[in-house]
Design an enzyme around this catalytic site. Structure first.
Site, PDB file in Angstrom:
ATOM      1  N   ASP A  57       0.911  -1.109   0.153  1.00  0.00           N
ATOM      2  CA  ASP A  57      -0.217  -0.207   0.041  1.00  0.00           C
ATOM      3  C   ASP A  57       0.932   0.963  -0.065  1.00  0.00           C
ATOM      4  O   ASP A  57       1.702   1.312   0.851  1.00  0.00           O
ATOM      5  CB  ASP A  57      -0.782  -0.004   1.226  1.00  0.00           C
ATOM      6  N   CYS A 109      25.436   8.268  11.565  1.00  0.00           N
ATOM      7  CA  CYS A 109      24.735   9.540  11.216  1.00  0.00           C
ATOM      8  C   CYS A 109      25.039  10.532  11.875  1.00  0.00           C
ATOM      9  O   CYS A 109      24.880  11.829  11.566  1.00  0.00           O
ATOM     10  CB  CYS A 109      23.244   9.388  11.042  1.00  0.00           C
ATOM     11  N   THR A 125      14.231   3.561   2.529  1.00  0.00           N
ATOM     12  CA  THR A 125      14.530   4.776   3.489  1.00  0.00           C
ATOM     13  C   THR A 125      15.856   5.424   2.709  1.00  0.00           C
ATOM     14  O   THR A 125      16.458   6.036   3.230  1.00  0.00           O
ATOM     15  CB  THR A 125      14.618   4.454   5.086  1.00  0.00           C
ATOM     16  N   GLU A 136      29.371   7.639   6.169  1.00  0.00           N
ATOM     17  CA  GLU A 136      29.466   6.378   6.630  1.00  0.00           C
ATOM     18  C   GLU A 136      29.257   5.484   5.270  1.00  0.00           C
ATOM     19  O   GLU A 136      28.935   4.271   5.205  1.00  0.00           O
ATOM     20  CB  GLU A 136      28.304   6.050   7.494  1.00  0.00           C
ATOM     21  N   SER A 138      16.746  -0.535  15.944  1.00  0.00           N
ATOM     22  CA  SER A 138      17.435   0.842  15.511  1.00  0.00           C
ATOM     23  C   SER A 138      16.479   1.875  16.068  1.00  0.00           C
ATOM     24  O   SER A 138      16.744   2.858  16.581  1.00  0.00           O
ATOM     25  CB  SER A 138      17.900   0.837  14.211  1.00  0.00           C
ATOM     26  N   SER A 192      23.550   5.520  14.566  1.00  0.00           N
ATOM     27  CA  SER A 192      23.580   4.060  15.131  1.00  0.00           C
ATOM     28  C   SER A 192      24.698   3.772  15.695  1.00  0.00           C
ATOM     29  O   SER A 192      25.956   4.101  15.347  1.00  0.00           O
ATOM     30  CB  SER A 192      23.243   2.922  13.921  1.00  0.00           C
ATOM     31  N   ASN A 227      16.573   9.229   3.478  1.00  0.00           N
ATOM     32  CA  ASN A 227      17.798   9.295   4.372  1.00  0.00           C
ATOM     33  C   ASN A 227      18.991   9.718   3.849  1.00  0.00           C
ATOM     34  O   ASN A 227      19.862   9.054   2.988  1.00  0.00           O
ATOM     35  CB  ASN A 227      17.945   7.907   5.199  1.00  0.00           C
ATOM     36  N   LYS A 271       7.799   9.882  16.089  1.00  0.00           N
ATOM     37  CA  LYS A 271       7.812   8.950  17.444  1.00  0.00           C
ATOM     38  C   LYS A 271       8.664   9.669  18.373  1.00  0.00           C
ATOM     39  O   LYS A 271       8.337   9.661  19.518  1.00  0.00           O
ATOM     40  CB  LYS A 271       8.558   7.622  16.944  1.00  0.00           C
ATOM     41  N   HIS A 284      17.674  14.327  13.701  1.00  0.00           N
ATOM     42  CA  HIS A 284      18.027  13.325  12.596  1.00  0.00           C
ATOM     43  C   HIS A 284      16.801  12.719  12.052  1.00  0.00           C
ATOM     44  O   HIS A 284      15.866  12.257  12.725  1.00  0.00           O
ATOM     45  CB  HIS A 284      18.950  12.198  13.383  1.00  0.00           C
TER      46      HIS A 284
HETATM   47  N1  COA Z   1      -0.672   2.852   6.000  1.00  0.00           N
HETATM   48  C1  COA Z   1      -0.379   3.867   6.916  1.00  0.00           C
HETATM   49  N2  COA Z   1       0.693   3.235   7.676  1.00  0.00           N
HETATM   50  C2  COA Z   1       1.264   2.227   7.528  1.00  0.00           C
HETATM   51  C3  COA Z   1       0.692   1.334   6.287  1.00  0.00           C
HETATM   52  C4  COA Z   1      -0.271   1.684   5.586  1.00  0.00           C
HETATM   53  N3  COA Z   1      -0.918   0.944   4.569  1.00  0.00           N
HETATM   54  N4  COA Z   1       1.648   0.144   6.347  1.00  0.00           N
HETATM   55  C5  COA Z   1       2.449   0.246   7.322  1.00  0.00           C
HETATM   56  N5  COA Z   1       2.313   1.463   7.946  1.00  0.00           N
HETATM   57  C6  COA Z   1       3.097   2.111   9.031  1.00  0.00           C
HETATM   58  C7  COA Z   1       3.594   0.985  10.145  1.00  0.00           C
HETATM   59  O1  COA Z   1       2.417   0.882  11.075  1.00  0.00           O
HETATM   60  C8  COA Z   1       4.617   1.694  10.827  1.00  0.00           C
HETATM   61  O2  COA Z   1       4.394   2.659  11.574  1.00  0.00           O
HETATM   62  P1  COA Z   1       4.759   2.561  13.268  1.00  0.00           P
HETATM   63  O3  COA Z   1       6.058   2.297  13.305  1.00  0.00           O
HETATM   64  O4  COA Z   1       4.435   3.856  13.597  1.00  0.00           O
HETATM   65  O5  COA Z   1       3.719   1.394  13.554  1.00  0.00           O
HETATM   66  C9  COA Z   1       5.301   2.148   9.554  1.00  0.00           C
HETATM   67  O6  COA Z   1       4.389   2.236   8.399  1.00  0.00           O
HETATM   68  C10 COA Z   1       6.545   1.180   8.860  1.00  0.00           C
HETATM   69  O7  COA Z   1       6.010   0.168   8.719  1.00  0.00           O
HETATM   70  P2  COA Z   1       6.582  -1.298   9.255  1.00  0.00           P
HETATM   71  O8  COA Z   1       5.878  -2.399   8.694  1.00  0.00           O
HETATM   72  O9  COA Z   1       7.207  -1.030  10.615  1.00  0.00           O
HETATM   73  O10 COA Z   1       7.915  -1.100   8.001  1.00  0.00           O
HETATM   74  P3  COA Z   1       9.073  -2.255   7.964  1.00  0.00           P
HETATM   75  O11 COA Z   1       9.086  -3.325   8.664  1.00  0.00           O
HETATM   76  O12 COA Z   1       9.261  -2.320   6.436  1.00  0.00           O
HETATM   77  O13 COA Z   1      10.459  -1.234   8.305  1.00  0.00           O
HETATM   78  C11 COA Z   1      12.078  -0.008   9.085  1.00  0.00           C
HETATM   79  C12 COA Z   1      10.470  -0.221   8.990  1.00  0.00           C
HETATM   80  C13 COA Z   1      12.363   1.718  10.037  1.00  0.00           C
HETATM   81  C14 COA Z   1      12.275  -0.837  10.349  1.00  0.00           C
HETATM   82  C15 COA Z   1      13.122  -0.079   7.943  1.00  0.00           C
HETATM   83  O14 COA Z   1      12.474   0.716   7.132  1.00  0.00           O
HETATM   84  C16 COA Z   1      14.275   0.021   8.269  1.00  0.00           C
HETATM   85  O15 COA Z   1      15.018  -0.904   8.604  1.00  0.00           O
HETATM   86  N6  COA Z   1      14.888   1.245   8.017  1.00  0.00           N
HETATM   87  C17 COA Z   1      16.248   1.408   8.324  1.00  0.00           C
HETATM   88  C18 COA Z   1      16.960   1.612   9.724  1.00  0.00           C
HETATM   89  C19 COA Z   1      16.366   2.919  10.101  1.00  0.00           C
HETATM   90  O16 COA Z   1      16.221   3.969   9.259  1.00  0.00           O
HETATM   91  N7  COA Z   1      16.342   2.925  11.446  1.00  0.00           N
HETATM   92  C20 COA Z   1      15.767   4.448  12.122  1.00  0.00           C
HETATM   93  C21 COA Z   1      16.647   4.784  13.177  1.00  0.00           C
HETATM   94  S1  COA Z   1      18.240   5.076  12.530  1.00  0.00           S
END
Ligand code: COA
Length: 447
Positions: free
Chosen positions: A33, A122, A165, A85, A213, A366, A330, A255, A246
């Protein structure tokens, strides 16, 4: 030792010249979606480097725009610090490559400039600004400015959850005495722990525990805020005009922002004012076990995020900081510096008077470390920010199809042999032109 204000005097931003639209191009291929990206992660697109771009070209192009605009020569710069990085060399720092590029087009050289490369995921962009600040405050700069550049190609392995990202770009900053844009305070908070959330042990693409993370970001950021408050006094909700954080993806900042708001309103009149609507914040000593307390706290935070008081604060203080991040993804080391620029550009569009206003800047890397400090907006911010040449470059990015995205990802994958024609035409910029006899990367300036 100088008593004069020290901070960021000029900023220039260089985006990778291609883009991947997450809702239109990425989501359909992944069977997702589109709102997972646009609403959940808060991202519309990622910037990508064209075939002839890399961390050096983006850094050198941002730096050249900045030096040209400020009318500076190499001898005006006493330090070049690059934060990244995405380095491709374990010995020779990226700053030497960048200096080499710039020396192709300017009279004079950076022979007496101290060059280095900073690494801590970062957060190292902010650490490099810090190093420059300390160098100037210590009086070792001999009247010269520091060029700090945060540059990254933030690419993940295909299929990794982090793939959505990605991003690529560079932010060049001139750190100097009597800065035009913001001055930095000496108050600083750190939250730092040995963590295994995101790392690249001798590999190009990161090993990521994404969910961890997110938790580590929030935990270290909270410690950094508490540490900051221990030197600056308690932070109030209205103390800061903007809070650039960041931004690995805007949803992360969403969040962090509500947790920070909860933290700074605890025990204040604002908590009492919100109480008729959502109750007071749970206190741990009122609960028999930690789990029940944490559940109550999660419920409180969810309710807080829906209040109009919080929403108004968020719209005014946080939303403007993530506007550019939404469009580019990012940029790792550059990301918090993009967030600052994003907020200042928004204030410029709204014709705000920001002089003397404070920013609360939250950086994170990180591994893991968060850093929080404050900055004061300076008299020359309006002209300095108006000169940032970004909007046109963002609009001119080549919109990749999914197939083109995969090809360009391969081009930048060090383990894949690929021969892809560029999608854009370089003009008035540095390009990666080939390899030298010691496997060094070579660059040239294209008119
Ligand atoms: N409509 C609206 N929101 C939706 C959705 C939809 N159809 N489908 C999913 N979402 C939301 C989820 O609820 C989640 O939000 P929440 O965390 O507030 O609950 C968000 O979208 C992301 O979905 P999720 O299923 O958690 O995504 P993912 O498992 O594919 O991965 C990360 C998300 C961040 C873990 C992934 O992008 C990642 O590993 N990123 C790299 C590391 C990073 O950036 N870390 C951050 C700290 S430096």
């Amino acid at each position: 030792m100088t008593d004069r204000a020290v901070g960021i005097d000029a900023i220039e931003i260089w985006t990778g010249k291609c883009k991947l639209d997450l809702a239109e191009t990425f989501a359909p291929e992944k069977g997702d979606d589109p709102e997972k990206y646009t609403k959940g992660l808060g991202l519309r697109a990622s910037s990508f480097p064209d075939t002839y771009e890399d961390i050096v070209t983006m850094a050198a192009n941002a730096a050249k725009s900045l030096l040209d605009r400020e009318g500076l020569a190499p001898t005006d710069v006493g330090r070049i610090d690059v934060a990244t990085e995405s380095a491709f060399d374990n010995s020779k720092p990226v700053s030497t490559y960048v200096a080499g590029c710039l020396e192709q087009v300017y009279e004079g050289d950076f022979r007496h400039a101290n060059k280095g490369e900073r690494k801590f995921a970062c957060v190292s962009g902010t650490q490099s600004v810090d190093d420059a600040y300390n160098w100037i405050r210590a009086g070792r700069n001999r009247g010269r400015a520091a060029l700090v550049i945060a540059t990254d190609t933030a690419l993940y392995a295909r299929g990794d959850p982090g793939e959505a990202t990605q991003g690529a770009g560079a932010v060049a900053m001139l750190v100097d005495e009597d800065p035009s844009i913001v001055s930095l305070s000496t108050d600083q908070g750190i939250g730092s722990m040995d963590e295994t959330d995101f790392l690249k042990p001798q590999q190009q693409f990161p090993s990521v525990d994404g969910k961890r993370s997110v938790k580590v970001y929030l935990a270290r950021m909270r410690e950094a805020l508490e540490d900051y408050e221990s030197v600056s006094g308690r932070v109030g909700v209205e103390d800061f005009r903007f809070a650039p954080f960041h931004t690995p993806f805007p949803g992360m900042v969403r969040k962090a922002a509500v947790l920070a708001y909860r933290h700074v309103t605890r025990g204040t009149e604002l908590e009492e004012a919100l109480a008729p609507e959502i109750g007071r914040q749970p206190r741990e000593d009122a609960f028999d076990d930690r789990e029940a307390f944490e559940t109550a706290m999660r419920d409180y935070v969810d309710a807080l995020s829906e209040t109009s008081r919080y929403r108004e604060w968020y719209e005014a203080t946080i939303e403007p900081t993530i506007d550019i991040g939404r469009q580019v993804g990012n940029w790792y080391t550059g990301s918090v510096h993009l967030a600052r620029a994003s907020a200042l550009l928004s204030a410029l569009r709204n014709d705000e008077d920001l002089v003397g206003e404070e920013l609360l800047v939250g950086s994170y890397g990180s591994g893991a470390q968060a850093e929080i400090h404050s900055e004061t907006v300076r008299e020359g911010w309006r002209e300095g920010v108006a000169a940032i040449d970004l909007q046109e470059r963002l609009g001119a990015r080549y919109d990749l199809s999914f197939d083109e995205y995969e090809r360009i990802h391969d081009t930048h994958n060090h383990d894949v042999e690929s021969d892809v024609e560029p999608f854009t035409q370089p003009a008035n910029e540095f390009v990666h032109a080939g390899w030298g006899r010691m496997n060094e990367r070579q660059y040239e300036y294209v008119e």
